[in-house]
Design an enzyme around this catalytic site. Structure first.
Site: not given
Ligand code: UT7
Length: 335
Positions: A260, A122, A290
């Site tokens: 993120h 990420c 996500n």
């Protein structure tokens, strides 16, 4: 010799275009209620995710990259045929090799470019911007495509309610060029990795890869959500502070905070601990879930399309996740 690697830095990198893409199919919380024992209420309360986009069976990370780049070309009237380097940040490449970046090179007939994928989970997109800045500054290259793209749905276990509610697919692309006059958009960078916590979040494949911790070999994402959550709210908040400090800026100087999009509760907690307001925070968690390396460019592009981000504004981008790895960038938006 000063060995501080994370001080305010030089840059001649200018972002000249942005594009994004998410697959058509939407997976809602109601859909997930039919797959596992969960509820829309639990998912919204614990994560802030309403829905996510899921790639078709025959749609892979390279296809998402192609669509994001096409979107960028249409909106900004830019050409990519003279790009001289391509970086794709992804944890879900179509294959381990050839790289997704080389598929991009081939698809757009970019005849004189190098290409490489990077894998920093990420944190991948922020790390890719840092690499692009270095390549431009060294004069090794002058026009670079930086893409964050994932098809996490292909490595998600839809029988595991602790992970399947989180992840989605998407891609975001920046075109980054060396400026004529030597000025650049990247003001500061920060990196920190703690490999001792790697077993808290991984994709199982090689059983020996993370030693005694790896008991899963099915190729799916495995996560100790609670521990990653704890790490994120403390260590990531500390990393954001470090980045601010080393750039000489305070949170008040930054127009947009783009962490993120892991979980809305993590974002809220990061804001509390670092002094950013939720109203100055961009996220893609609610409608896309996500999306790992794609989450930051997706969040920025939504705001660009809405006209909320203005040229000259300062942004703090901060990726964190598998590794466990953090990568942050402060940049001045010039589009
Ligand atoms: O992007 C990379 C970095 N990743 C992250 O940052 C993810 C970090 N972690 C998280 O976002 C959160 O830990 C999760 C969203 C994964 C889980 O939320 P949580 O508030 O930490 O829940 P928990 O794991 O502490 O579980 C609480 C309860 C448990 O039940 P008991 O043991 O209290 O009876 C779970 O079994 O919630 C249960 N649970 C669920 N219930 C309904 C776990 N998943 C679900 C679910 N639906 N989908």
């Amino acid at each position: 010799m000063n060995t501080t690697q994370n001080a305010a830095i030089h840059s001649n990198a200018v972002i000249t275009a942005i594009g994004s893409y998410v697959p058509e199919r939407i997976l809602t919380n109601a859909d997930l209620e039919k797959l596992v024992e969960t509820s829309d209420e639990w998912i919204m309360q614990r994560t802030g995710i309403k829905e996510r986009h899921i790639a078709a069976d025959n749609q892979f990370t390279s296809d998402l990259c192609f669509a994001a780049i096409r979107n960028m070309m249409e909106r900004y009237d830019v050409s990519v045929t003279d790009v001289d380097y391509i970086i794709v940040a992804t944890s879900t490449p179509d294959a381990v090799f050839p790289s997704v970046a080389s598929q991009v090179q081939s698809h757009f007939g970019i005849t004189s470019a190098g290409a490489a994928d990077i894998q920093a989970a990420c944190a991948g997109f922020a790390a890719a911007i840092q690499l692009a800045n270095g390549l431009l500054l060294s004069r090794a290259h002058r026009k670079i495509l930086v893409i964050g793209a994932e098809t996490l749905s292909k490595i998600t276990d839809y029988t595991d309610r602790t992970t399947c509610i989180l992840f989605g697919d998407g891609a975001g692309a920046f075109l980054i060029e060396a400026s004529e006059d030597g000025h650049g958009d990247v003001a500061a960078v920060y990196n920190k990795t703690d490999g001792t916590r790697g077993h808290l979040l991984y994709r199982s494949s090689l059983a020996s890869a993370i030693g005694e911790h790896d008991i899963h070999t099915n190729g799916y994402i495995v996560q100790n959500g609670r521990e990653v959550y704890r790490w994120a709210v403390s260590h990531v908040a500390e990393g954001v502070q470090q980045l601010l400090e080393r750039s000489g800026h305070s949170a008040a100087d930054i127009d947009w905070f783009i962490p993120h999009s892991a979980n809305m509760r993590i974002i809220e907690s990061l804001c509390e601990r670092t002094g950013f307001l939720l109203s100055q925070t961009l996220s893609s968690i609610n409608l896309y879930g996500n999306t790992s390396a794609a989450s930051i460019p997706l969040a920025i592009d939504e705001a660009v399309k809405a006209g909320t981000v203005k040229p000259g504004q300062l942004m703090l981008l901060y990726g964190f996740g598998g590794g466990l790895t953090q990568a942050g960038v402060i940049l001045r938006w010039s589009l």
